[in-house]
Design an enzyme around this catalytic site. Sequence first.
Site, PDB file in Angstrom:
ATOM      1  N   HIS A  16       0.835  -1.209   0.000  1.00 22.68           N
ATOM      2  CA  HIS A  16       0.000   0.000   0.000  1.00 22.68           C
ATOM      3  C   HIS A  16       0.870   1.259   0.000  1.00 22.68           C
ATOM      4  O   HIS A  16       0.604   2.213  -0.737  1.00 22.68           O
ATOM      5  CB  HIS A  16      -0.874   0.051   1.267  1.00 22.68           C
ATOM      6  CG  HIS A  16      -1.908  -1.024   1.386  1.00 22.68           C
ATOM      7  ND1 HIS A  16      -2.046  -1.798   2.511  1.00 22.68           N
ATOM      8  CD2 HIS A  16      -2.876  -1.443   0.530  1.00 22.68           C
ATOM      9  CE1 HIS A  16      -3.039  -2.646   2.351  1.00 22.68           C
ATOM     10  NE2 HIS A  16      -3.567  -2.459   1.152  1.00 22.68           N
ATOM     11  N   LYS A  40     -18.056  -6.198   6.342  1.00 20.99           N
ATOM     12  CA  LYS A  40     -16.830  -6.883   6.774  1.00 20.99           C
ATOM     13  C   LYS A  40     -16.497  -6.491   8.207  1.00 20.99           C
ATOM     14  O   LYS A  40     -16.813  -5.405   8.663  1.00 20.99           O
ATOM     15  CB  LYS A  40     -15.654  -6.502   5.877  1.00 20.99           C
ATOM     16  CG  LYS A  40     -15.640  -7.220   4.547  1.00 20.99           C
ATOM     17  CD  LYS A  40     -14.324  -6.969   3.856  1.00 20.99           C
ATOM     18  CE  LYS A  40     -14.331  -7.499   2.429  1.00 20.99           C
ATOM     19  NZ  LYS A  40     -13.162  -7.036   1.672  1.00 20.99           N
ATOM     20  N   ARG A  89      -2.691  -6.128  -8.255  1.00 16.85           N
ATOM     21  CA  ARG A  89      -1.677  -7.170  -8.241  1.00 16.85           C
ATOM     22  C   ARG A  89      -1.957  -8.206  -9.328  1.00 16.85           C
ATOM     23  O   ARG A  89      -1.131  -8.504 -10.155  1.00 16.85           O
ATOM     24  CB  ARG A  89      -1.638  -7.856  -6.864  1.00 16.85           C
ATOM     25  CG  ARG A  89      -1.206  -6.936  -5.739  1.00 16.85           C
ATOM     26  CD  ARG A  89      -1.633  -7.447  -4.394  1.00 16.85           C
ATOM     27  NE  ARG A  89      -3.080  -7.562  -4.303  1.00 16.85           N
ATOM     28  CZ  ARG A  89      -3.753  -7.888  -3.217  1.00 16.85           C
ATOM     29  NH1 ARG A  89      -3.102  -8.175  -2.106  1.00 16.85           N
ATOM     30  NH2 ARG A  89      -5.067  -7.948  -3.225  1.00 16.85           N
ATOM     31  N   SER A 126      -2.996  -7.881   2.906  1.00 19.70           N
ATOM     32  CA  SER A 126      -3.314  -7.726   4.327  1.00 19.70           C
ATOM     33  C   SER A 126      -3.807  -9.047   4.906  1.00 19.70           C
ATOM     34  O   SER A 126      -3.544  -9.373   6.062  1.00 19.70           O
ATOM     35  CB  SER A 126      -4.382  -6.645   4.516  1.00 19.70           C
ATOM     36  OG  SER A 126      -3.898  -5.400   4.063  1.00 19.70           O
TER      37      SER A 126
HETATM   38  O1  PNS Z   1     -10.074  -2.326  -1.490  1.00 21.49           O
HETATM   39  P1  PNS Z   1     -10.854  -2.349  -0.209  1.00 21.49           P
HETATM   40  O2  PNS Z   1      -9.968  -2.349   0.991  1.00 21.49           O
HETATM   41  O3  PNS Z   1     -11.827  -3.487  -0.137  1.00 21.49           O
HETATM   42  O4  PNS Z   1     -11.690  -0.984  -0.248  1.00 21.49           O
HETATM   43  C1  PNS Z   1     -12.594  -0.658   0.745  1.00 21.49           C
HETATM   44  C2  PNS Z   1     -13.257   0.710   0.488  1.00 21.49           C
HETATM   45  C3  PNS Z   1     -13.680   1.246   1.822  1.00 21.49           C
HETATM   46  C4  PNS Z   1     -12.271   1.652  -0.157  1.00 21.49           C
HETATM   47  C5  PNS Z   1     -14.454   0.540  -0.478  1.00 21.49           C
HETATM   48  O5  PNS Z   1     -15.292  -0.428  -0.004  1.00 21.49           O
HETATM   49  C6  PNS Z   1     -15.213   1.858  -0.672  1.00 21.49           C
HETATM   50  O6  PNS Z   1     -14.850   2.663  -1.499  1.00 21.49           O
HETATM   51  N1  PNS Z   1     -16.283   2.060   0.131  1.00 21.49           N
HETATM   52  C7  PNS Z   1     -17.062   3.285   0.113  1.00 21.49           C
HETATM   53  C8  PNS Z   1     -18.487   3.011  -0.331  1.00 21.49           C
HETATM   54  C9  PNS Z   1     -18.651   3.266  -1.817  1.00 21.49           C
HETATM   55  O7  PNS Z   1     -18.293   4.296  -2.332  1.00 21.49           O
HETATM   56  N2  PNS Z   1     -19.210   2.262  -2.529  1.00 21.49           N
HETATM   57  C10 PNS Z   1     -19.488   2.371  -3.945  1.00 21.49           C
HETATM   58  C11 PNS Z   1     -18.271   2.299  -4.806  1.00 21.49           C
HETATM   59  S1  PNS Z   1     -17.592   0.700  -4.921  1.00 21.49           S
END
Ligand code: PNS
Length: 162
Positions: A16, A40, A89, A126
């Site tokens: 990251h 989650k 990745r 992670s």
């Molecule tokens: O890659 P990750 O760690 O699963 O990302 C998590 C996160 C919090 C960045 C993602 O779930 C997010 O953008 N959540 C905000 C809600 C949102 O905007 N949802 C619609 C777009 S996917």
Amino acid sequence: MIAVCPGSFDPVTYGHLDVIERATRLFGEVVVAVGDNHGKQYLIARDERVGLIARATAGMPGVGVQAMTGLLADFCRRVGATIIVKGVRFASDFDYELQMAHVNGAIGGVETVLLPASREWGTISSTFVRDVARHGGDVSAFVPAEVAAALRRKPDPGGADG
Ligand code: PNS
């Protein structure tokens, strides 16, 4: 130009941090958005994740770190960002990120830039860091020392994926 690097960062890894650092070189200013993926469970509370990333990026000029609630597209508007940067990745990352990019473009008019993970950190996750930590293994090759110490303090570093 301001870019947002979003994620759950449970925990933040050198992979990251590499993407965040490269994003600052491309766009000048980066806001790391620390969010929770709905449904989650997280090992590290969001505010603790924010602190860990803030300290891990303290030496990187142009990086800010904020907790994010609600939609990423709204967060981008609030901080004045027109770009989202994510690392990819493998193909499974791409499939997921492509959907997110399309949703965020449609609802927020925000562009997404996908950066290939660098060779050194191309397979780190992670999820695996938590698994090694859960079994008492040494995660210092994958995360900063303070993050490794935070994981050691957790009773069972299972958590969510990411
Ligand atoms: O890659 P990750 O760690 O699963 O990302 C998590 C996160 C919090 C960045 C993602 O779930 C997010 O953008 N959540 C905000 C809600 C949102 O905007 N949802 C619609 C777009 S996917």
